[in-house]
Design a protein around this motif. Sequence first.
Motif, PDB file in Angstrom:
ATOM      1  N   GLY A 124       4.132   2.301   1.447  1.00  0.00           N
ATOM      2  CA  GLY A 124       3.224   1.705   0.485  1.00  0.00           C
ATOM      3  C   GLY A 124       4.324   1.309  -0.664  1.00  0.00           C
ATOM      4  O   GLY A 124       4.240   0.040  -1.321  1.00  0.00           O
ATOM      5  N   ASN A 166       6.579  -1.554   0.012  1.00  0.00           N
ATOM      6  CA  ASN A 166       5.721  -2.778   0.265  1.00  0.00           C
ATOM      7  C   ASN A 166       5.308  -3.579  -1.390  1.00  0.00           C
ATOM      8  O   ASN A 166       5.504  -4.734  -1.377  1.00  0.00           O
ATOM      9  N   TRP A 167       5.256  -2.598  -2.032  1.00  0.00           N
ATOM     10  CA  TRP A 167       4.764  -3.002  -3.489  1.00  0.00           C
ATOM     11  C   TRP A 167       6.163  -3.636  -3.970  1.00  0.00           C
ATOM     12  O   TRP A 167       6.006  -4.525  -5.038  1.00  0.00           O
ATOM     13  N   ASP A 182       4.202  -9.564   0.944  1.00  0.00           N
ATOM     14  CA  ASP A 182       3.568  -8.547   1.505  1.00  0.00           C
ATOM     15  C   ASP A 182       3.875  -8.326   2.932  1.00  0.00           C
ATOM     16  O   ASP A 182       3.524  -9.015   3.766  1.00  0.00           O
ATOM     17  N   ILE A 232       3.462  -5.655   4.919  1.00  0.00           N
ATOM     18  CA  ILE A 232       2.525  -5.463   5.684  1.00  0.00           C
ATOM     19  C   ILE A 232       1.762  -6.403   6.347  1.00  0.00           C
ATOM     20  O   ILE A 232       1.349  -6.756   7.512  1.00  0.00           O
ATOM     21  N   GLN A 276      -3.506 -10.241   4.964  1.00  0.00           N
ATOM     22  CA  GLN A 276      -3.982  -9.164   4.112  1.00  0.00           C
ATOM     23  C   GLN A 276      -5.353  -8.779   4.746  1.00  0.00           C
ATOM     24  O   GLN A 276      -5.663  -7.728   4.652  1.00  0.00           O
ATOM     25  N   ALA A 328      -3.847  -4.572   9.142  1.00  0.00           N
ATOM     26  CA  ALA A 328      -3.155  -4.694   7.831  1.00  0.00           C
ATOM     27  C   ALA A 328      -4.028  -3.638   7.086  1.00  0.00           C
ATOM     28  O   ALA A 328      -3.650  -2.793   6.261  1.00  0.00           O
ATOM     29  N   ARG A 329      -5.388  -4.086   7.075  1.00  0.00           N
ATOM     30  CA  ARG A 329      -6.247  -3.367   6.078  1.00  0.00           C
ATOM     31  C   ARG A 329      -6.482  -1.617   6.504  1.00  0.00           C
ATOM     32  O   ARG A 329      -6.494  -0.573   5.613  1.00  0.00           O
ATOM     33  N   TYR A 360      -3.188  -0.381   4.781  1.00  0.00           N
ATOM     34  CA  TYR A 360      -3.608   0.052   3.569  1.00  0.00           C
ATOM     35  C   TYR A 360      -4.469   0.973   3.015  1.00  0.00           C
ATOM     36  O   TYR A 360      -4.223   1.880   2.064  1.00  0.00           O
ATOM     37  N   VAL A 401      -2.472   4.288   3.646  1.00  0.00           N
ATOM     38  CA  VAL A 401      -1.316   4.547   2.506  1.00  0.00           C
ATOM     39  C   VAL A 401      -2.112   5.099   1.379  1.00  0.00           C
ATOM     40  O   VAL A 401      -1.582   5.988   0.791  1.00  0.00           O
ATOM     41  N   ALA A 402      -3.349   4.580   1.243  1.00  0.00           N
ATOM     42  CA  ALA A 402      -3.964   5.008  -0.028  1.00  0.00           C
ATOM     43  C   ALA A 402      -4.700   6.554   0.313  1.00  0.00           C
ATOM     44  O   ALA A 402      -4.341   7.503  -0.538  1.00  0.00           O
TER      45      ALA A 402
END
Length: 71
Positions: free
Chosen positions: A17, A20-21, A30, A32, A39, A44-45, A48, A51-52
Amino acid sequence: MCNSVLSKICLLLAIIGGLNWGFVGIWKLDIIAWLLGGQTSWAARTVYILVAVAAICLIPALCSPSKKEEA
């Protein structure tokens, strides 16, 4: 928790993550989303979200003393 498989997976996901940022910030790319179809694609979601969750799981590591401090 440092040596558990779960913590290593969380760390790997947090690194992915962060990289990626970095790509988003430097090149507006992006990785991912590019790899997984945009996105808004479910793949991809999902990444995300993982990663969160990994980042949230690593928060307690900030507060726990390191092995060097304990010795």
